[in-house]
Design a protein around this motif. Structure first.
Motif, PDB file in Angstrom:
ATOM      1  N   CYS A 150      -5.762  27.520  -1.589  1.00 47.33           N
ATOM      2  CA  CYS A 150      -7.012  28.520  -0.879  1.00 47.33           C
ATOM      3  C   CYS A 150      -7.718  29.120  -2.188  1.00 47.33           C
ATOM      4  O   CYS A 150      -9.094  28.957  -1.912  1.00 47.33           O
ATOM      5  N   ARG A 151      -7.133  29.489  -3.137  1.00 44.15           N
ATOM      6  CA  ARG A 151      -8.152  30.210  -4.213  1.00 44.15           C
ATOM      7  C   ARG A 151      -8.816  28.866  -4.710  1.00 44.15           C
ATOM      8  O   ARG A 151     -10.167  29.233  -5.164  1.00 44.15           O
ATOM      9  N   ARG A 152      -8.252  27.713  -5.247  1.00 43.78           N
ATOM     10  CA  ARG A 152      -8.804  26.550  -5.731  1.00 43.78           C
ATOM     11  C   ARG A 152     -10.191  26.408  -4.844  1.00 43.78           C
ATOM     12  O   ARG A 152     -11.145  25.581  -5.300  1.00 43.78           O
ATOM     13  N   ALA A 153     -10.036  26.228  -3.554  1.00 46.69           N
ATOM     14  CA  ALA A 153     -10.980  25.792  -2.659  1.00 46.69           C
ATOM     15  C   ALA A 153     -12.033  26.943  -2.269  1.00 46.69           C
ATOM     16  O   ALA A 153     -12.949  26.585  -1.532  1.00 46.69           O
ATOM     17  N   GLY A 154     -11.741  28.089  -3.150  1.00 52.95           N
ATOM     18  CA  GLY A 154     -12.894  28.956  -2.907  1.00 52.95           C
ATOM     19  C   GLY A 154     -12.822  29.946  -1.583  1.00 52.95           C
ATOM     20  O   GLY A 154     -13.521  30.683  -1.169  1.00 52.95           O
TER      21      GLY A 154
ATOM     22  N   THR B 173      -6.177  21.273  -0.985  1.00 53.14           N
ATOM     23  CA  THR B 173      -7.174  21.628  -1.627  1.00 53.14           C
ATOM     24  C   THR B 173      -8.574  21.224  -1.333  1.00 53.14           C
ATOM     25  O   THR B 173      -9.373  21.680  -1.069  1.00 53.14           O
ATOM     26  N   GLN B 174      -8.589  19.751  -1.085  1.00 51.27           N
ATOM     27  CA  GLN B 174      -9.648  19.188  -1.214  1.00 51.27           C
ATOM     28  C   GLN B 174      -9.935  19.321   0.514  1.00 51.27           C
ATOM     29  O   GLN B 174     -11.243  19.415   0.906  1.00 51.27           O
ATOM     30  N   THR B 175      -9.066  19.285   1.262  1.00 53.76           N
ATOM     31  CA  THR B 175      -9.327  19.515   2.744  1.00 53.76           C
ATOM     32  C   THR B 175     -10.063  20.969   3.057  1.00 53.76           C
ATOM     33  O   THR B 175     -10.907  21.245   3.704  1.00 53.76           O
ATOM     34  N   LEU B 176      -9.414  21.860   2.204  1.00 55.24           N
ATOM     35  CA  LEU B 176      -9.899  23.151   2.359  1.00 55.24           C
ATOM     36  C   LEU B 176     -11.291  23.494   2.008  1.00 55.24           C
ATOM     37  O   LEU B 176     -12.171  24.198   2.421  1.00 55.24           O
TER      38      LEU B 176
END
Length: 165
Positions: free
Chosen positions: A153-157, A49-52
Motif C-alpha cells: 500500500c505504501r509503495r502504491a501511494g 502493488t501494481q494493482t493498488l
C-alpha cells in the motif's frame, strides 16, 4: 459529506469502494460514489502493488483508506483466560491466544475486545477495572504478512487509516 474508502484484498482480486456519508442524516445513509474490482494474484507483492497503483489512479484516491484483509489470511477466535485479572488482561489474552496460533505469538499482530453484556468493549486503561466478562474476541495474523500488505500500500501511494478483517 464524509468520504469513506475501503479496499479489500481477496485471494484473486482487489475490490475498492468509495462511499459518501450524508452529513446529519438521522438514517445514516451512505451513497456509493465508485467501485472497482480488479483481478490480482494478491500473494505476489509486485502484482499487488501494481494493482493498488491502478486502483489509486482510476478512482483518484488521495485520502486514507480502510484495508480489508480476508479472513483466510487471519485467525478470528475467542479466548477465555483462566484467571481474569483486569490489570493483567493483556497477558491473559496473550497466553490463551498462543495456545491457538500455528506460529509464535511474537510473530503475530493481534487485537482484542472484551465481550460484555452481548456487546464488545474495547480494552482501555480507563476501563480495565470494569471488565465483568471473561471472554475476549481476538483477531490475529502473521505480522510479516500484514507488514508485506502495508508495504504494498505504501509503495502504491495509499495511506492506510485502519485495517479490518
Amino acid at each position: 459529506m464524509a468520504l469513506g474508502i475501503g479496499i479489500e484484498l481477496g485471494s484473486a482480486s482487489v475490490r475498492a469502494v468509495v462511499l459518501e456519508g450524508v452529513a446529519r442524516d438521522p438514517k445514516r445513509r451512505v451513497k456509493l460514489l465508485a467501485s472497482r474490482e480488479l483481478p490480482c494474484e494478491t500473494a505476489s507483492p509486485d502484482a499487488l502493488t501494481q494493482t493498488l497503483i491502478q486502483l489509486r489512479r482510476t478512482l483518484s484516491l488521495t485520502q486514507p483508506v480502510v484495508l480489508g484483509i480476508p479472513s483466510t489470511a487471519s485467525i478470528l477466535t475467542t479466548v477465555t483466560p483462566l484467571i481474569p485479572n483486569p490489570r493483567r488482561a493483556g497477558l491473559a489474552v496473550q497466553f490463551e491466544l498462543q495456545q491457538q496460533l500455528p506460529f509464535e505469538l511474537s510473530d503475530a499482530a493481534y487485537h482484542f475486545h472484551w465481550l460484555t453484556d452481548g456487546h464488545t468493549q474495547q480494552r482501555t486503561r480507563a476501563r480495565q477495572d470494569r471488565i465483568s466478562e471473561t471472554t475476549a474476541v481476538v483477531t490475529a495474523m502473521k505480522r510479516s504478512l500484514l507488514d508485506e500488505r502495508l508495504a504494498c500500500c505504501r509503495r502504491a501511494g495509499l495511506p492506510i487509516r485502519a485495517v479490518g478483517i
